[in-house]
Design a protein around this motif. Structure first.
Motif, short mmCIF file in Angstrom:
data_model
loop_
_atom_site.label_atom_id
_atom_site.label_comp_id
_atom_site.label_asym_id
_atom_site.label_seq_id
_atom_site.Cartn_x
_atom_site.Cartn_y
_atom_site.Cartn_z
N LYS A 1 -1.33 10.27 8.22
CA LYS A 1 -1.39 11.73 8.27
C LYS A 1 -1.17 12.24 9.68
O LYS A 1 -1.74 11.72 10.64
CB LYS A 1 -2.74 12.23 7.74
CG LYS A 1 -2.83 12.28 6.24
CD LYS A 1 -4.18 12.81 5.78
CE LYS A 1 -4.25 12.83 4.26
NZ LYS A 1 -5.58 13.26 3.77
N GLY A 2 -0.31 13.25 9.78
CA GLY A 2 0.00 13.82 11.08
C GLY A 2 1.10 13.09 11.82
O GLY A 2 1.59 13.57 12.84
N ARG A 3 1.50 11.93 11.33
CA ARG A 3 2.57 11.16 11.98
C ARG A 3 3.81 11.03 11.11
O ARG A 3 4.93 11.02 11.63
CB ARG A 3 2.05 9.75 12.34
CG ARG A 3 0.87 9.75 13.27
CD ARG A 3 0.55 8.33 13.76
NE ARG A 3 0.19 7.42 12.66
CZ ARG A 3 0.81 6.26 12.44
NH1 ARG A 3 1.81 5.88 13.20
NH2 ARG A 3 0.41 5.49 11.44
N PHE A 4 3.62 10.89 9.81
CA PHE A 4 4.74 10.70 8.88
C PHE A 4 4.94 11.96 8.04
O PHE A 4 3.99 12.65 7.70
CB PHE A 4 4.47 9.53 7.94
CG PHE A 4 4.47 8.17 8.57
CD1 PHE A 4 4.47 8.00 9.95
CD2 PHE A 4 4.47 7.04 7.78
CE1 PHE A 4 4.46 6.74 10.51
CE2 PHE A 4 4.46 5.76 8.33
CZ PHE A 4 4.46 5.61 9.70
N THR A 5 6.21 12.21 7.70
CA THR A 5 6.54 13.33 6.83
C THR A 5 7.53 12.88 5.76
O THR A 5 8.57 12.30 6.10
CB THR A 5 7.16 14.49 7.63
OG1 THR A 5 6.25 14.89 8.67
CG2 THR A 5 7.44 15.68 6.72
N GLU B 1 0.82 -1.20 0.00
CA GLU B 1 0.00 0.00 0.00
C GLU B 1 0.86 1.25 0.00
O GLU B 1 1.96 1.26 0.55
CB GLU B 1 -0.94 0.01 1.22
CG GLU B 1 -0.24 -0.05 2.56
CD GLU B 1 -1.19 -0.18 3.73
OE1 GLU B 1 -2.44 -0.20 3.53
OE2 GLU B 1 -0.72 -0.26 4.89
N LEU B 2 0.32 2.30 -0.62
CA LEU B 2 1.01 3.58 -0.68
C LEU B 2 0.90 4.29 0.67
O LEU B 2 -0.19 4.42 1.22
CB LEU B 2 0.43 4.45 -1.78
CG LEU B 2 1.07 5.82 -1.98
CD1 LEU B 2 2.53 5.70 -2.39
CD2 LEU B 2 0.28 6.62 -3.00
N VAL B 3 2.03 4.77 1.16
CA VAL B 3 2.08 5.46 2.44
C VAL B 3 2.16 6.97 2.24
O VAL B 3 1.41 7.73 2.85
CB VAL B 3 3.29 4.99 3.26
CG1 VAL B 3 3.43 5.79 4.55
CG2 VAL B 3 3.18 3.49 3.56
N ALA B 4 3.08 7.40 1.38
CA ALA B 4 3.28 8.83 1.16
C ALA B 4 3.99 9.01 -0.17
O ALA B 4 4.66 8.09 -0.65
CB ALA B 4 4.12 9.45 2.28
N ASN C 1 1.69 13.94 -0.55
CA ASN C 1 0.41 13.32 -0.23
C ASN C 1 0.65 12.18 0.74
O ASN C 1 1.71 11.54 0.71
CB ASN C 1 -0.26 12.77 -1.49
CG ASN C 1 -0.91 13.87 -2.30
OD1 ASN C 1 -1.95 14.41 -1.93
ND2 ASN C 1 -0.29 14.23 -3.41
N TYR C 2 -0.33 11.96 1.59
CA TYR C 2 -0.21 10.94 2.63
C TYR C 2 -1.47 10.09 2.69
O TYR C 2 -2.59 10.58 2.49
CB TYR C 2 0.01 11.59 4.00
CG TYR C 2 1.26 12.42 4.08
CD1 TYR C 2 1.24 13.78 3.79
CD2 TYR C 2 2.48 11.83 4.44
CE1 TYR C 2 2.40 14.54 3.86
CE2 TYR C 2 3.63 12.59 4.51
CZ TYR C 2 3.60 13.94 4.21
OH TYR C 2 4.74 14.69 4.28
N ALA C 3 -1.27 8.82 2.98
CA ALA C 3 -2.41 7.97 3.28
C ALA C 3 -3.03 8.43 4.59
O ALA C 3 -2.32 8.93 5.48
CB ALA C 3 -1.96 6.52 3.40
N ASP C 4 -4.33 8.25 4.71
CA ASP C 4 -5.02 8.73 5.91
C ASP C 4 -4.44 8.12 7.18
O ASP C 4 -4.39 8.78 8.22
CB ASP C 4 -6.51 8.39 5.82
CG ASP C 4 -7.25 9.28 4.82
OD1 ASP C 4 -8.36 8.92 4.41
OD2 ASP C 4 -6.69 10.35 4.45
N PHE C 5 -3.97 6.88 7.08
CA PHE C 5 -3.53 6.19 8.29
C PHE C 5 -2.17 6.69 8.80
O PHE C 5 -1.71 6.27 9.86
CB PHE C 5 -3.51 4.67 8.11
CG PHE C 5 -2.79 4.19 6.88
CD1 PHE C 5 -3.50 3.83 5.75
CD2 PHE C 5 -1.40 4.09 6.86
CE1 PHE C 5 -2.85 3.38 4.61
CE2 PHE C 5 -0.74 3.64 5.73
CZ PHE C 5 -1.46 3.28 4.60
#
Length: 118
Positions: free
Chosen positions: A62-66, A44-47, A56-60
């Motif tokens: 967002k706010g944790r990964f950069t 699955e795509l993460v970012a 762009n970020y996967a919803d799961f």
């Protein structure tokens, strides 16, 4: 020959952080997607980061990964904070690369294992 190398994986406790790197040898990185594949699950795509540095970020995550890149555009990073056990997976980068007029689409690295466990 294109070589994409991921690094930075490892074992971390829940709530911890890791910084993954995706480095290209001999090419400049245009765009990258970080993917992950947990055991028994689909990749699955993460970012992702585009050539224009849109992210762009996967919803799961967002706010944790950069996702970010270095100025030389030879390395892309994935900073992962507040890690959860469900983030455990092999993480892969997939990159579009160029060198002069040579363009390579969708080059995969070998993956780096991230394990989140107490």
């Amino acid at each position: 020959q294109v070589q994409l190398v991921e690094s930075g994986g490892g074992l971390v406790q829940p709530g911890g952080s890791l910084r993954l790197s995706c480095a290209a040898s001999g090419f400049t990185i245009y765009a990258v997607g970080w993917y992950r594949q947990a055991l028994g699950k689909q990749r699955e795509l993460v970012a992702s980061i585009s050539g224009g540095d849109s992210t762009n970020y996967a919803d799961f995550v967002k706010g944790r990964f950069t996702i970010s890149r270095d100025n030389a555009k030879t390395t892309v990073f994935l900073q992962m904070n507040s890690l959860k056990p469900e983030d455990t997976a092999v993480y892969y980068c997939n990159a579009d690369l160029y060198r002069g007029y040579d363009v390579i689409f969708g080059s995969w690295g070998q993956g780096t294992q991230v394990t989140v466990s107490s």
